[in-house]
Design a protein around this motif. Structure first.
Motif, mmCIF file in Angstrom:
data_model
loop_
_atom_site.group_PDB
_atom_site.id
_atom_site.type_symbol
_atom_site.label_atom_id
_atom_site.label_comp_id
_atom_site.label_asym_id
_atom_site.label_seq_id
_atom_site.Cartn_x
_atom_site.Cartn_y
_atom_site.Cartn_z
ATOM 1 N N TYR A 117 171.586 48.433 37.018
ATOM 2 C CA TYR A 117 171.841 49.490 36.877
ATOM 3 C C TYR A 117 173.409 49.848 35.824
ATOM 4 O O TYR A 117 173.711 48.742 36.188
ATOM 5 N N PRO A 118 172.487 50.907 35.493
ATOM 6 C CA PRO A 118 174.058 51.328 34.383
ATOM 7 C C PRO A 118 175.483 51.025 35.362
ATOM 8 O O PRO A 118 176.204 52.073 36.091
ATOM 9 N N ARG A 119 176.865 50.272 35.060
ATOM 10 C CA ARG A 119 178.144 50.076 35.341
ATOM 11 C C ARG A 119 179.117 49.918 34.523
ATOM 12 O O ARG A 119 179.376 49.499 34.623
ATOM 13 N N GLU A 120 180.086 51.672 34.647
ATOM 14 C CA GLU A 120 181.109 51.668 33.673
ATOM 15 C C GLU A 120 181.729 50.331 34.338
ATOM 16 O O GLU A 120 182.437 50.427 35.403
ATOM 17 N N ILE A 121 182.363 49.452 33.858
ATOM 18 C CA ILE A 121 183.201 48.373 34.429
ATOM 19 C C ILE A 121 185.021 49.119 33.918
ATOM 20 O O ILE A 121 185.391 48.816 32.726
ATOM 21 N N ASP A 122 186.493 49.148 35.233
ATOM 22 C CA ASP A 122 187.132 49.306 34.894
ATOM 23 C C ASP A 122 187.818 47.930 35.217
ATOM 24 O O ASP A 122 187.998 46.808 35.706
#
Length: 559
Positions: free
Chosen positions: A349-354
């Motif tokens: 699933y989409p995960r914004e990466i910090d």
């Protein structure tokens, strides 16, 4: 690598499936009756007794323990074990190791030439007489001036290079002369659901085997023997140590990788090559809001365990080299991760990466020399990760699509040729059951036979997985050239000294102009566009430059 093989290998998520962390299990769940395996990591400063007590309280049984880094392999038949372990104050979290899928057939980066529709264009340019018959195809060794370096320093047998990978085929005639049986170990038992049927009753293959092929290819680039047969490696007289931490299918789980790194440190290995990332997360984040609490805890456990294990090995004299990855992105400004988890009950699933709280491991771990990949032209390969925060150095990793506008474009010879197990080539369909190369595979598979009819096989791959072993080989030459006796019969050189010399002797390479490189001519979409930031002496594409073996063994060492 690989698939992962960062890294080196990037396989499609749909083709992969294992399960991790007990995602979505209600806290009050009853025992499932089916024993599952977890890697559990203790909090900092927690004693082994306290960690084991917490594991037992959560319903787990400790199968093995690595007290030096607080990592425990645990079985449990409780469906809520991961949740309970995460809630325990003494534990960081638990990552499950349960396979439910099958291994992918081909890696889409490393074996691009097999997946692409391309005309057969032969083996490419011949590059003059070398030590071994196939060395004229090794443009990478010529680029980094290994042919000159080995006249001064071909490597010292006392120098040990660990190949933390899918295994190493010790029967290969170019590997056998340099294989160290005494130190080689297998830390990754076969998992039939993803690796296929076990070859031995225990499922723990002997140390000198490789049913995945990736590790043997890496080992050949580092140290294939210069014996007048086949091809030779960067450091053809060092000792190769098989640290099997990856599955035959290309997955790398936390527990085997940690144990391999600890063995490297305890055994006094000089260099360890790591061309992979730890599954199932492309990026391990401390608290990504897209992840469940259990998934967050499992990733925190992976981060902590890997940092501890890498530091343990480094502090005991191991120079750590890692493949930067094949996801064509700036690791200092990563894109949304759409490939994780790459196995399990939960689909990716989409995960914004910090960037401040997420890590691509091991390449972004402490003390790791991260290596980007270039093609024969010296241009950054389209697939290679990059970035000023992570790229330490660049090395030949192969690029099938290099040479646009010339007759070398999209040819196998643009990639990296190295040793490969016969069994794997037969499984892939490029060699038949009688050991003959099948029609159509002659441009990317080579067969060499001795007078006694013993034959060996070689194939082309590409990826940062192929770049890293070039750097590991040069690191081994540095230890061979400048190392000193240590302890009782020991020999080595401090890893920080090795790293400084490796980076300091690299051939500086400025960013291309324009700095924003596009790969549209090579058939890539805008997602592959890459901006090169930095100066000539250090930038995001090449780090400190392209490794130079000759400079590394002729430049005086500054400790």
């Amino acid at each position: 690598m690989s698939k992962r093989f960062t890294v080196g290998v990037v396989a499609t998520a749909a083709a992969l499936a294992l399960t991790v962390t007990g995602l979505g299990v209600p806290a009050g769940a009853e025992p499932s009756g089916v024993a599952r395996t977890f890697t559990v990591v203790a909090e900092d400063g927690v004693s082994a007794d306290a960690a084991i007590a917490a594991i037992r309280s959560a319903g787990g049984t400790v199968v093995s323990r690595t007290d030096e880094v607080g990592v425990y392999q645990v079985t449990s038949d409780r469906a809520d074990f991961a949740t309970k372990a995460t809630a325990a104050a003494a534990l960081i979290g638990a990552a499950e190791e349960k396979a439910i899928g099958r291994k992918p057939k081909l890696d889409r980066v490393e074996q691009e030439h097999l997946l692409a529709v391309a005309a057969a264009k032969g083996a490419g340019k011949q590059r003059g007489k070398k030590l071994d018959p196939l060395d004229d195809k090794l443009w990478g060794l010529e680029m980094i001036r290994t042919d000159k370096a080995r006249k001064i320093e071909p490597g010292d047998r006392r120098v040990t290079v660990g190949v933390l990978d899918t295994g190493v085929d010790a029967s290969h005639p170019d590997i056998a002369p340099n294989f160290n049986w005494a130190l080689s170990r297998n830390f990754a038992p076969d998992i039939p659901e993803i690796d296929g049927p076990c070859e031995v009753p225990s499922c723990l293959d002997p140390a000198g085997t490789d049913d995945g092929g990736h590790g043997t290819h890496v080992a050949g680039t580092i140290g294939a023997a210069a014996n007048g047969f086949g091809l030779s490696g960067v450091a053809p007289k060092v000792s190769l140590v098989n640290l099997k931490g990856g599955q035959d299918s290309g997955y790398f789980f936390l527990n085997p990788v940690v144990n391999a790194l600890l063995h490297a440190g305890k055994s006094g290995l000089d260099v360890v090559n790591m061309s992979f990332y730890v599954d199932p997360w492309l990026y391990n984040c401390t608290a990504n809001p897209a992840d469940s609490p259990e998934a967050q805890a499992a990733q925190r456990a992976t981060i902590r365990a890997m940092k501890r294990a890498l530091t343990f090995a480094h502090d005991r004299g191991v120079t750590l080299v890692g493949a930067l990855g094949n996801n064509h992105e700036d690791l200092g400004d990563p894109r949304t991760d759409v490939s994780s988890p790459n196995y399990g009950d939960v689909a990716p699933y989409p995960r914004e990466i910090d960037n401040n709280s997420c890590w691509d491991l091991p390449t972004e771990g402490p003390h790791v020399i991260s290596v980007s990949s270039v093609g024969p032209s010296g241009k950054k390969a389209d697939y290679s990760n990059y970035g000023t925060e992570q790229t330490a150095i660049a090395a030949p990793g192969g690029w099938f699509r290099d040479g646009f506008g010339t007759d070398t474009f999209r040819t196998d010879a643009n990639m990296i040729l190295s040793t490969y197990p016969l069994k794997v080539l037969q499984e892939e369909g490029s060699v038949d059951e009688d050991g003959n190369i099948v029609p159509g595979a002659e441009t990317f598979v080579f067969k060499e036979c001795k007078a006694n009819r013993q034959c060996a096989y070689y194939t082309y791959l590409q990826g940062t997985s192929m770049a890293a072993p070039h750097a590991s080989g040069v690191a081994a030459l540095i230890v061979s050239r400048y190392g000193k006796p240590q302890g009782r019969g020991g020999f080595g050189l401090a890893p920080d000294v090795v790293e400084r010399h490796l980076l300091g002797t690299a051939a500086e390479r400025a960013c291309p102009e324009p700095r924003l490189q596009t790969y549209t001519n090579e058939g890539r979409p805008a997602e592959f566009d890459a901006y090169c930031a930095g100066s000539r002496d250090f930038n995001g594409f090449y780090g400190h430059g392209i490794i130079d073996a000759y400079a590394a063994v002729t430049t005086p060492l500054r400790r």
